[in-house]
Design a protein around this motif. Sequence first.
Motif, PDB file in Angstrom:
ATOM      1  N   LEU A  68       0.849  -1.185   0.000  1.00  0.00           N
ATOM      2  CA  LEU A  68       0.000   0.000   0.000  1.00  0.00           C
ATOM      3  C   LEU A  68       0.888   1.239   0.000  1.00  0.00           C
ATOM      4  CD1 LEU A  68      -2.613  -1.099   2.703  1.00  0.00           C
ATOM      5  CD2 LEU A  68      -2.758  -1.359   0.213  1.00  0.00           C
ATOM      6  N   ALA A  69       0.735   2.063  -1.005  1.00  0.00           N
ATOM      7  CA  ALA A  69       1.517   3.299  -1.107  1.00  0.00           C
ATOM      8  C   ALA A  69       1.013   4.318  -0.089  1.00  0.00           C
ATOM      9  CB  ALA A  69       1.393   3.868  -2.521  1.00  0.00           C
ATOM     10  N   PRO A  70       1.892   5.197   0.394  1.00  0.00           N
ATOM     11  CA  PRO A  70       1.443   6.225   1.325  1.00  0.00           C
ATOM     12  C   PRO A  70       0.447   7.170   0.650  1.00  0.00           C
ATOM     13  CG  PRO A  70       3.781   6.506   0.800  1.00  0.00           C
ATOM     14  CD  PRO A  70       3.323   5.274   0.119  1.00  0.00           C
ATOM     15  N   THR A  71      -0.544   7.623   1.421  1.00  0.00           N
ATOM     16  CA  THR A  71      -1.583   8.504   0.886  1.00  0.00           C
ATOM     17  C   THR A  71      -1.673   9.823   1.646  1.00  0.00           C
ATOM     18  OG1 THR A  71      -3.289   7.615   2.336  1.00  0.00           O
ATOM     19  CG2 THR A  71      -2.971   6.511   0.212  1.00  0.00           C
ATOM     20  N   GLY A  72      -0.881   9.989   2.702  1.00  0.00           N
ATOM     21  CA  GLY A  72      -1.014  11.180   3.544  1.00  0.00           C
ATOM     22  C   GLY A  72      -2.340  11.111   4.284  1.00  0.00           C
ATOM     23  N   ASP A  73      -3.096  12.197   4.262  1.00  0.00           N
ATOM     24  CA  ASP A  73      -4.402  12.226   4.930  1.00  0.00           C
ATOM     25  C   ASP A  73      -5.542  11.783   4.011  1.00  0.00           C
ATOM     26  OD1 ASP A  73      -3.300  13.111   7.288  1.00  0.00           O
ATOM     27  OD2 ASP A  73      -3.557  15.230   6.780  1.00  0.00           O
ATOM     28  N   ALA A  74      -5.245  11.553   2.754  1.00  0.00           N
ATOM     29  CA  ALA A  74      -6.278  11.182   1.781  1.00  0.00           C
ATOM     30  C   ALA A  74      -6.508   9.674   1.775  1.00  0.00           C
ATOM     31  CB  ALA A  74      -5.863  11.644   0.396  1.00  0.00           C
ATOM     32  N   PHE A  75      -7.586   9.254   1.128  1.00  0.00           N
ATOM     33  CA  PHE A  75      -7.856   7.832   0.915  1.00  0.00           C
ATOM     34  C   PHE A  75      -7.548   7.501  -0.528  1.00  0.00           C
ATOM     35  CE2 PHE A  75      -9.760   7.991   4.957  1.00  0.00           C
ATOM     36  CZ  PHE A  75      -9.860   6.690   5.406  1.00  0.00           C
ATOM     37  N   ALA A  76      -7.081   6.294  -0.752  1.00  0.00           N
ATOM     38  CA  ALA A  76      -6.756   5.815  -2.091  1.00  0.00           C
ATOM     39  C   ALA A  76      -7.302   4.401  -2.218  1.00  0.00           C
ATOM     40  CB  ALA A  76      -5.251   5.830  -2.311  1.00  0.00           C
ATOM     41  N   SER A  77      -7.196   3.855  -3.409  1.00  0.00           N
ATOM     42  CA  SER A  77      -7.673   2.485  -3.629  1.00  0.00           C
ATOM     43  C   SER A  77      -6.589   1.658  -4.287  1.00  0.00           C
ATOM     44  CB  SER A  77      -8.930   2.488  -4.491  1.00  0.00           C
ATOM     45  OG  SER A  77      -8.638   2.964  -5.783  1.00  0.00           O
ATOM     46  N   VAL A  78      -6.704   0.357  -4.100  1.00  0.00           N
ATOM     47  CA  VAL A  78      -5.801  -0.585  -4.746  1.00  0.00           C
ATOM     48  C   VAL A  78      -6.657  -1.760  -5.222  1.00  0.00           C
ATOM     49  CG1 VAL A  78      -5.181  -1.782  -2.603  1.00  0.00           C
ATOM     50  CG2 VAL A  78      -3.627  -1.858  -4.531  1.00  0.00           C
ATOM     51  N   ALA A  79      -6.376  -2.220  -6.443  1.00  0.00           N
ATOM     52  CA  ALA A  79      -7.110  -3.357  -7.004  1.00  0.00           C
ATOM     53  C   ALA A  79      -6.587  -4.657  -6.409  1.00  0.00           C
ATOM     54  CB  ALA A  79      -6.978  -3.376  -8.520  1.00  0.00           C
ATOM     55  N   LEU A  80      -7.502  -5.565  -6.093  1.00  0.00           N
ATOM     56  CA  LEU A  80      -7.159  -6.885  -5.562  1.00  0.00           C
ATOM     57  C   LEU A  80      -7.708  -7.950  -6.484  1.00  0.00           C
ATOM     58  CD1 LEU A  80      -8.231  -6.432  -1.830  1.00  0.00           C
ATOM     59  CD2 LEU A  80      -5.936  -6.173  -2.766  1.00  0.00           C
ATOM     60  N   GLU A  81      -6.991  -9.039  -6.632  1.00  0.00           N
ATOM     61  CA  GLU A  81      -7.477 -10.214  -7.353  1.00  0.00           C
ATOM     62  C   GLU A  81      -7.597 -11.343  -6.341  1.00  0.00           C
ATOM     63  OE1 GLU A  81      -8.651 -10.890 -10.371  1.00  0.00           O
ATOM     64  OE2 GLU A  81      -8.457  -8.794 -10.943  1.00  0.00           O
ATOM     65  N   LEU A  82      -8.703 -11.387  -5.628  1.00  0.00           N
ATOM     66  CA  LEU A  82      -8.916 -12.421  -4.622  1.00  0.00           C
ATOM     67  C   LEU A  82      -9.471 -13.677  -5.268  1.00  0.00           C
ATOM     68  CD1 LEU A  82     -10.479 -10.174  -1.842  1.00  0.00           C
ATOM     69  CD2 LEU A  82      -8.136 -11.000  -2.015  1.00  0.00           C
ATOM     70  N   PRO A  83      -9.262 -14.836  -4.649  1.00  0.00           N
ATOM     71  CA  PRO A  83      -9.860 -16.060  -5.186  1.00  0.00           C
ATOM     72  C   PRO A  83     -11.370 -15.877  -5.319  1.00  0.00           C
ATOM     73  CG  PRO A  83      -8.372 -16.567  -3.374  1.00  0.00           C
ATOM     74  CD  PRO A  83      -8.518 -15.073  -3.419  1.00  0.00           C
ATOM     75  N   LYS A  84     -11.930 -16.407  -6.394  1.00  0.00           N
ATOM     76  CA  LYS A  84     -13.372 -16.246  -6.633  1.00  0.00           C
ATOM     77  C   LYS A  84     -14.120 -17.341  -5.876  1.00  0.00           C
ATOM     78  CE  LYS A  84     -16.528 -14.952 -10.182  1.00  0.00           C
ATOM     79  NZ  LYS A  84     -16.460 -13.598 -10.647  1.00  0.00           N
ATOM     80  N   ALA A  85     -14.088 -17.207  -4.546  1.00  0.00           N
ATOM     81  CA  ALA A  85     -14.735 -18.189  -3.679  1.00  0.00           C
ATOM     82  C   ALA A  85     -15.348 -17.459  -2.491  1.00  0.00           C
ATOM     83  CB  ALA A  85     -13.714 -19.221  -3.202  1.00  0.00           C
ATOM     84  N   PRO A  86     -16.677 -17.457  -2.377  1.00  0.00           N
ATOM     85  CA  PRO A  86     -17.290 -16.813  -1.217  1.00  0.00           C
ATOM     86  C   PRO A  86     -16.877 -17.514   0.071  1.00  0.00           C
ATOM     87  CG  PRO A  86     -18.953 -17.490  -2.835  1.00  0.00           C
ATOM     88  CD  PRO A  86     -17.639 -18.047  -3.271  1.00  0.00           C
ATOM     89  N   GLY A  87     -16.728 -16.732   1.122  1.00  0.00           N
ATOM     90  CA  GLY A  87     -16.375 -17.310   2.412  1.00  0.00           C
ATOM     91  C   GLY A  87     -15.765 -16.275   3.326  1.00  0.00           C
ATOM     92  N   ARG A  88     -15.060 -16.738   4.343  1.00  0.00           N
ATOM     93  CA  ARG A  88     -14.421 -15.851   5.316  1.00  0.00           C
ATOM     94  C   ARG A  88     -12.992 -15.576   4.862  1.00  0.00           C
ATOM     95  NH1 ARG A  88     -15.417 -13.422   9.947  1.00  0.00           N
ATOM     96  NH2 ARG A  88     -17.499 -14.295  10.041  1.00  0.00           N
ATOM     97  N   TYR A  89     -12.676 -14.313   4.679  1.00  0.00           N
ATOM     98  CA  TYR A  89     -11.340 -13.865   4.297  1.00  0.00           C
ATOM     99  C   TYR A  89     -10.679 -13.204   5.501  1.00  0.00           C
ATOM    100  CZ  TYR A  89     -12.151 -14.719  -0.642  1.00  0.00           C
ATOM    101  OH  TYR A  89     -12.373 -15.324  -1.845  1.00  0.00           O
ATOM    102  N   THR A  90      -9.356 -13.264   5.549  1.00  0.00           N
ATOM    103  CA  THR A  90      -8.607 -12.621   6.628  1.00  0.00           C
ATOM    104  C   THR A  90      -7.657 -11.599   6.032  1.00  0.00           C
ATOM    105  OG1 THR A  90      -8.723 -14.577   8.024  1.00  0.00           O
ATOM    106  CG2 THR A  90      -7.004 -12.990   8.540  1.00  0.00           C
ATOM    107  N   LEU A  91      -7.694 -10.401   6.588  1.00  0.00           N
ATOM    108  CA  LEU A  91      -6.771  -9.344   6.231  1.00  0.00           C
ATOM    109  C   LEU A  91      -5.852  -9.162   7.432  1.00  0.00           C
ATOM    110  CD1 LEU A  91      -7.611  -5.919   4.693  1.00  0.00           C
ATOM    111  CD2 LEU A  91      -6.098  -6.091   6.630  1.00  0.00           C
ATOM    112  N   ARG A  92      -4.537  -9.235   7.221  1.00  0.00           N
ATOM    113  CA  ARG A  92      -3.568  -9.077   8.301  1.00  0.00           C
ATOM    114  C   ARG A  92      -2.552  -8.019   7.884  1.00  0.00           C
ATOM    115  NH1 ARG A  92      -3.497 -10.781  12.910  1.00  0.00           N
ATOM    116  NH2 ARG A  92      -4.831 -12.536  12.385  1.00  0.00           N
ATOM    117  N   CYS A  93      -2.228  -7.118   8.793  1.00  0.00           N
ATOM    118  CA  CYS A  93      -1.224  -6.085   8.538  1.00  0.00           C
ATOM    119  C   CYS A  93       0.162  -6.671   8.796  1.00  0.00           C
ATOM    120  CB  CYS A  93      -1.473  -4.877   9.437  1.00  0.00           C
ATOM    121  SG  CYS A  93      -0.286  -3.559   9.166  1.00  0.00           S
TER     122      CYS A  93
END
Length: 106
Positions: A68-93
């Motif tokens: 994730l690139a720095p954004t300062g105080d603004a919000f930005a977006s990044v495209a993700l290619e997640l597996p095409k499978a519904p369910g529980r996903y985990t995001l970890r920093c």
Amino acid sequence: ELEDAHVRHDGGALFPEPWTVARFRFRGGWSFRESAGASFLFAGGPSTLWYSAAAPATIEIGGQRVELAPTGDAFASVALELPKAPGRYTLRCVKGDPVVDRIDAK
């Protein structure tokens, strides 16, 4: 939205804090620190993650690392290619302290 009832948080905090005056006027989400995470129900597939970060950050989600690139105080977006499978996903920093607003399925 990482504030929804189905989201399970493992560290981090709501941003801005719940008692912030006129909180509804701020764009926010969940503030992560290194090793903090959240799991949530999601459809998967191509998606967009909305975030802000004062400095470069790295997260893991759906079996992939995302820089994730720095954004300062603004919000930005990044495209993700997640597996095409519904369910529980985990995001970890992995690195940094990003604030994640939401993840939208395309």
